[in-house]
Design a protein around this motif. Structure first.
Motif, PDB file in Angstrom:
ATOM      1  N   ILE A  74       0.855  -1.186   0.000  1.00 42.62           N
ATOM      2  CA  ILE A  74       0.000   0.000   0.000  1.00 42.62           C
ATOM      3  C   ILE A  74       0.891   1.235   0.000  1.00 42.62           C
ATOM      4  N   GLY A  75       0.602   2.151  -0.895  1.00 40.51           N
ATOM      5  CA  GLY A  75       1.351   3.388  -0.975  1.00 40.51           C
ATOM      6  C   GLY A  75       0.421   4.572  -1.155  1.00 40.51           C
ATOM      7  N   TYR A  76       1.020   5.769  -1.169  1.00 43.86           N
ATOM      8  CA  TYR A  76       0.234   7.001  -1.269  1.00 43.86           C
ATOM      9  C   TYR A  76       0.938   7.963  -2.218  1.00 43.86           C
ATOM     10  N   GLY A  77       0.130   8.767  -2.886  1.00 42.98           N
ATOM     11  CA  GLY A  77       0.693   9.727  -3.812  1.00 42.98           C
ATOM     12  C   GLY A  77      -0.401  10.497  -4.521  1.00 42.98           C
ATOM     13  N   ILE A  78      -0.088  10.952  -5.714  1.00 35.83           N
ATOM     14  CA  ILE A  78      -0.986  11.806  -6.488  1.00 35.83           C
ATOM     15  C   ILE A  78      -1.384  11.107  -7.785  1.00 35.83           C
ATOM     16  N   PHE A  79      -2.669  11.117  -8.058  1.00 34.45           N
ATOM     17  CA  PHE A  79      -3.182  10.693  -9.359  1.00 34.45           C
ATOM     18  C   PHE A  79      -3.667  11.969 -10.044  1.00 34.45           C
ATOM     19  N   GLU A  80      -2.765  12.582 -10.816  1.00 32.78           N
ATOM     20  CA  GLU A  80      -3.110  13.809 -11.527  1.00 32.78           C
ATOM     21  C   GLU A  80      -3.719  13.435 -12.866  1.00 32.78           C
ATOM     22  N   HIS A  81      -4.888  14.032 -13.130  1.00 29.78           N
ATOM     23  CA  HIS A  81      -5.625  13.603 -14.311  1.00 29.78           C
ATOM     24  C   HIS A  81      -6.329  14.785 -14.954  1.00 29.78           C
ATOM     25  N   GLY A  82      -6.303  14.796 -16.272  1.00 23.14           N
ATOM     26  CA  GLY A  82      -7.076  15.758 -17.040  1.00 23.14           C
ATOM     27  C   GLY A  82      -7.518  15.105 -18.332  1.00 23.14           C
ATOM     28  N   SER A  83      -8.793  15.226 -18.663  1.00 18.03           N
ATOM     29  CA  SER A  83      -9.327  14.659 -19.905  1.00 18.03           C
ATOM     30  C   SER A  83     -10.323  15.655 -20.473  1.00 18.03           C
ATOM     31  N   PHE A  84      -9.977  16.226 -21.632  1.00 18.62           N
ATOM     32  CA  PHE A  84     -10.809  17.259 -22.243  1.00 18.62           C
ATOM     33  C   PHE A  84     -11.028  16.929 -23.707  1.00 18.62           C
ATOM     34  N   GLY A  85     -12.213  17.192 -24.174  1.00 19.09           N
ATOM     35  CA  GLY A  85     -12.504  16.957 -25.575  1.00 19.09           C
ATOM     36  C   GLY A  85     -12.648  15.479 -25.885  1.00 19.09           C
ATOM     37  N   ARG A  86     -12.408  15.140 -27.139  1.00 19.05           N
ATOM     38  CA  ARG A  86     -12.565  13.757 -27.590  1.00 19.05           C
ATOM     39  C   ARG A  86     -11.407  12.897 -27.108  1.00 19.05           C
ATOM     40  N   HIS A  87     -11.720  11.704 -26.620  1.00 21.78           N
ATOM     41  CA  HIS A  87     -10.698  10.701 -26.311  1.00 21.78           C
ATOM     42  C   HIS A  87     -11.283   9.348 -26.639  1.00 21.78           C
ATOM     43  N   ASP A  88     -10.933   8.832 -27.805  1.00 25.17           N
ATOM     44  CA  ASP A  88     -11.541   7.606 -28.321  1.00 25.17           C
ATOM     45  C   ASP A  88     -11.400   6.411 -27.379  1.00 25.17           C
ATOM     46  N   PRO A  89     -10.217   6.156 -26.777  1.00 22.46           N
ATOM     47  CA  PRO A  89     -10.110   4.986 -25.906  1.00 22.46           C
ATOM     48  C   PRO A  89     -11.050   5.034 -24.704  1.00 22.46           C
ATOM     49  N   SER A  90     -11.415   6.227 -24.251  1.00 23.69           N
ATOM     50  CA  SER A  90     -12.306   6.366 -23.101  1.00 23.69           C
ATOM     51  C   SER A  90     -13.771   6.459 -23.504  1.00 23.69           C
ATOM     52  N   GLY A  91     -14.037   6.599 -24.804  1.00 19.20           N
ATOM     53  CA  GLY A  91     -15.405   6.729 -25.271  1.00 19.20           C
ATOM     54  C   GLY A  91     -15.954   8.144 -25.195  1.00 19.20           C
TER      55      GLY A  91
END
Length: 372
Positions: A346-363
């Protein structure tokens, strides 16, 4: 008339080009040199994010700190004219002192009243600093971003104060990560011109995850275009005294909150050198959008590198209980404090995420597309 005398840093044999250390080798107005720190408790009650940057060709130095506690985001921002002493990392109430390079730093924010955000922290490295991939982006033929970065994980001790509460950082209950970067990166104030008109962004998908375990540090980066084409990639395992281990080409399955692009859980699929599959599990604990308080685009009240006049300081609090109150935040990167699992650890940290506009793999089909 400009003062072109030597500056204190010129005393040291650190020059890379035949210029004073006051000047950078490029005349690009977007030249920058800055850092970001993340300080998080392991229960998800608090997330402190702070940073400082200099912009030599616009003559600006600025810094910020935000603390999420409950549904409140406390923010302090400061900006001033950049001086000649580049080893003085302080702006208004905010300061960073390098006590031992790559090992120990002191982070401070002076108070402004009993309820204001302040802190006095010592950041200690637990693992060596490691390079991130050289980052280059272009819009048409224009180089818009070229960054050199390193990342590091450690422990943090000291006290944070906010809303009249003293928060003591107990050993073993908090994690600290940090990132240093410099190069060229867009700051507001430049006309987009032909590039902005003819090379509009269809989509952007970003993951940046520094993770500290007791005996190892894991760094994952993935940047993709609208069609899923990978433009930046990293998956690295770091242990003191051992050679860094590459963990393949990361693929991520993200569970989003319905009606949003806010991640609640994720699995990052990695591969060790023996081709054994590894799963880095992610459980989001709390979140802080960088467009609120921290000055990252598309913030509408202050952004990095912008001239605010001499001696500017701003303190405010944002109410995060109503996601609709800050519509621009969803079009910026968000830093999520997270609990991670890997091979029973078990560890801890940052999950930095940004998703804008079209992203085919995510639908996602466009800027208004969200998870079902």
């Amino acid at each position: 008339m400009a003062d072109d005398r030597p500056v204190p840093l010129d005393e040291y044999p650190v020059h890379q080009v035949p210029l004073s250390m006051k000047h950078v080798a490029t005349g690009d107005r977007n030249a920058y040199d800055r850092c970001i720190f993340h300080v998080l408790d392991h229960e998800g009650r608090f997330l402190l994010i702070l940073g400082l940057g200099v912009y030599p060709n616009t003559g600006v130095i600025d810094a910020y700190a935000t603390l999420r506690t409950g549904e409140t985001l406390h923010a302090v921002r400061a900006s001033d004219a950049l001086g000649d002493d580049r080893m003085n990392l302080s702006v208004g109430p905010l300061s960073i002192t390098v006590e031992e390079p790559l090992k120990r730093l002191r982070l401070r924010c002076d108070p402004d009243g009993p309820d204001s955000l302040s802190y006095d922290l010592t950041w200690n490295a637990d693992f060596p600093a490691v390079w991130e991939p050289h980052h280059i982006q272009r819009r048409g033929d224009r180089l818009t971003l070229e960054g050199r970065r390193y990342v590091q994980a450690g422990g943090v001790q000291g006290v944070i104060r906010a809303g009249g509460e003293d928060i003591t950082l107990a050993p073993g209950e908090w994690t600290g990560t940090r990132d240093r970067s410099w190069g060229v990166r867009p700051i507001p104030g430049e006309e987009g011109g032909r590039g902005a008109e003819e090379h509009r962004t269809e989509g952007f998908h970003w993951i940046w995850a520094p993770v500290r375990f007791d005996d190892r540090f894991v760094m994952v980066i993935a940047q993709e275009d609208a069609d899923g084409h990978r433009t930046l990639n990293e998956a690295l395992l770091v242990r003191g005294g051992f050679r860094d281990v590459q963990l393949g080409w990361p693929h991520t399955d993200i569970s989003y909150r319905s009606g949003t692009r806010h991640p609640e859980r994720a699995v990052i699929h990695l591969t060790d050198p023996a081709r054994k599959p590894l799963e880095l599990g992610v459980e989001v604990l709390t979140s802080s959008p960088l467009a609120l308080g921290a000055g990252y685009p598309p913030a509408d009240d202050w952004q990095h590198g912008t001239w605010q006049g001499r001696g500017w300081t701003d303190r405010r609090a944002y109410d995060l209980s109503d996601p609709g109150a800050h519509p621009l935040a969803g079009y910026g990167v968000t830093d999520h404090a997270a609990r991670f699992t890997l091979d029973g650890r078990i560890g801890y940290g940052i999950f930095e995420h940004g998703s804008f506009g079209r992203h085919d793999p995510s639908g996602f089909t466009g800027f208004d597309s969200v998870a079902p």
